[in-house]
Design a protein around this motif. Sequence first.
Motif, short mmCIF file in Angstrom:
data_model
loop_
_atom_site.label_atom_id
_atom_site.label_comp_id
_atom_site.label_asym_id
_atom_site.label_seq_id
_atom_site.Cartn_x
_atom_site.Cartn_y
_atom_site.Cartn_z
N VAL A 194 0.86 -1.18 0.00
CA VAL A 194 0.00 0.00 0.00
C VAL A 194 0.90 1.23 0.00
N GLY A 195 0.75 2.06 -1.02
CA GLY A 195 1.55 3.27 -1.12
C GLY A 195 3.03 3.00 -1.06
N ARG A 196 3.70 3.65 -0.10
CA ARG A 196 5.16 3.51 0.04
C ARG A 196 5.58 2.25 0.76
N PHE A 197 4.63 1.48 1.26
CA PHE A 197 4.95 0.31 2.08
C PHE A 197 4.68 -0.98 1.29
N GLN A 198 5.69 -1.81 1.19
CA GLN A 198 5.57 -3.10 0.53
C GLN A 198 6.16 -4.14 1.47
N MET B 47 -1.59 3.17 8.74
CA MET B 47 -2.03 4.54 8.48
C MET B 47 -2.04 4.85 6.98
N GLU B 48 -1.14 4.25 6.24
CA GLU B 48 -1.15 4.42 4.78
C GLU B 48 -2.43 3.82 4.19
N LEU B 49 -2.87 2.67 4.71
CA LEU B 49 -4.09 2.05 4.20
C LEU B 49 -5.32 2.86 4.59
#
Length: 628
Positions: free
Chosen positions: A183-187, A311-313
């Motif tokens: 999700v976004g910057r997080f993998q 928080m990104e999700l």
Amino acid sequence: MNRIVAAVVAGVIAMAPMAASAQDYGRYSDAAAQTELGRIAIVDMAVMAPMRDGIGLATNVYRPKDAKGPLPTILWKTPYNELAYSPRTTRNALTWVSRGYAFVVQNERGRYFSEGEYEILGYPQTDGYDSLTWIAAQPWSNGKVGTLGCSSSAEWQLALAAQNHPAHAAMVPQAAAAGIGKVGRFQEQGNWYTGGVPRNLFFIWLYGVDNPQRAQIPSGLDQEERARIVRYNDLDAKKPEVKWSSQIRHLPVSEMLADLGEPPATFETLIARTPADPAWREGGLYHDDMGWGVPSLWFNSWYDVSIGPNMELFNHARSTTQDAEAAANQYVVVGPNNHCAFAALGPNFRSGDRDLGDASFDSDAMVHAWFDRWLKGERGAFSESTPHVQYFNMGENRWRSAAQWPPAEVKTVRMYLRSSGGANSLNGDGRLSLEAPPAGEAPDRYRYDPMNPVQTIGGGDCCNGGLVLAGAYDQRQIEARNDVLVYTSDVLTQPMQVTGFVDAVLKVSSSAPDTDYAVKLVDVAPDGTAYILGDTIIRARYRNGFDRPAMLTPGEVATVQPTPMTISNTFQPGHRIRVEVTSSNFPKFVRNLNTGGANETENSGVVADNAVHHAGDQASYIELPVLK
């Protein structure tokens, strides 16, 4: 459907009180809670909910005896042993039944009394979807289902939300990050990785949960017989105790569980994958190209295993174009507690070594109001004026609210890592400065020996067999090491509230073809106590992207940027801001053996001479989201 009402434990207790509100049930003894549930509820145990491939999932259904019509339903899906008598399940059932709901607890496929083969997250896009369809079709159902749970009972909800099932009216995912792929910057692929570095907690968790040789009860039994087996045979195998403090050091990592006599199973499958392996898309993880369709009330924690993806999700779900109503109805609460410990929030709250004052928050009341709004149609139950973001600010030690995350008023403040070439340890000359360093400032160098890694103390973690205690613990023991670079600001004269995503950008070099760079953000109190706020790490080979691994050229300067840390903390006057940089954080993260090879299958490592550069156009820095 046969009805097996929860058994009264004869002769053990006196008569339970004749009536009680939901908030009173915590004061019941276990036996009294069972008795009260039998008094107010119809309990259907071990009902086999049919899935599309013919597999049955064992399901307990609790509903009020005095129901006047169809009921809204709360679904709690679990890989744990919660169909046989469980004090927590009984109290949850009492709470929801007393509020006029059906409460449904279901074992995931392949777990305990459910049929089929187990897979982490329990097939949310098929089994989850079919479970909602089954509930909505029951004569006691009003067609509206809310999903609820923490950790494993939250993670499966995410991929289900992308299906936008017509009965899925609302959800409450708590500590759900292990259900997120990318999700976004997080993998992080279900928190298996941070920055491409595997996390050790899952190795320990899988030892306890994954059991390919589990006992199974015969198929074809009627529900009454199956319910009797559930009540008297918990199928909860107890594995041998493991001294994880030594076992976690086993090399190669890929044989850590086989060394204990475990048969090949989920661990061996996952440890063989890279962060960009397409196989991560084949399971139950949620990825940010899947859409979103369910109003959600999120509960997260600063010291949980992975606050950043959570928080990104939340932000991603608010931006969905699939369902405007769902996008407009995303709310999040972030506390200073550890994983799933929302009930611990209260006055005189402590996290690790840090006193955080009154952290009281009535999460239960908020959840009740949320489901009353979406499942019962009581629009006034959950106020439309509720802030979309409620978060506990450490340092101020109070709850704050905002319309978005991070708050709109946040401004980025860059602070540079500086020294005269001797930032090693707490006694070095490292400093954190608002002024960029000039050309010619000497780099900081240290030796990283994977056989003598820097110990994890505190921070965000969970579920690790007691190896790491999560929370705001003092880091001075770590900062005394010569292989830890320590950069500290001047004493603050004004408060600085840092709220949001914290980014670090490092210019580094190494004698090794691959190594790790670990970063911490720390609040230093006037007495010197160094409270950890957050940490992150990156494997250098993934600095250009997880799908583009590239080895370092020994001695050549490269840029690494770990995934962000996520915090809310006010650095008060008299305090100092501190950043630590090193190359290990163990046992939270798997050690890099520095060879550049297939790290998890190797059984020996080499020492790396690493450096952090910070001169001129090779500046290293941290970017703080400061709330003005």
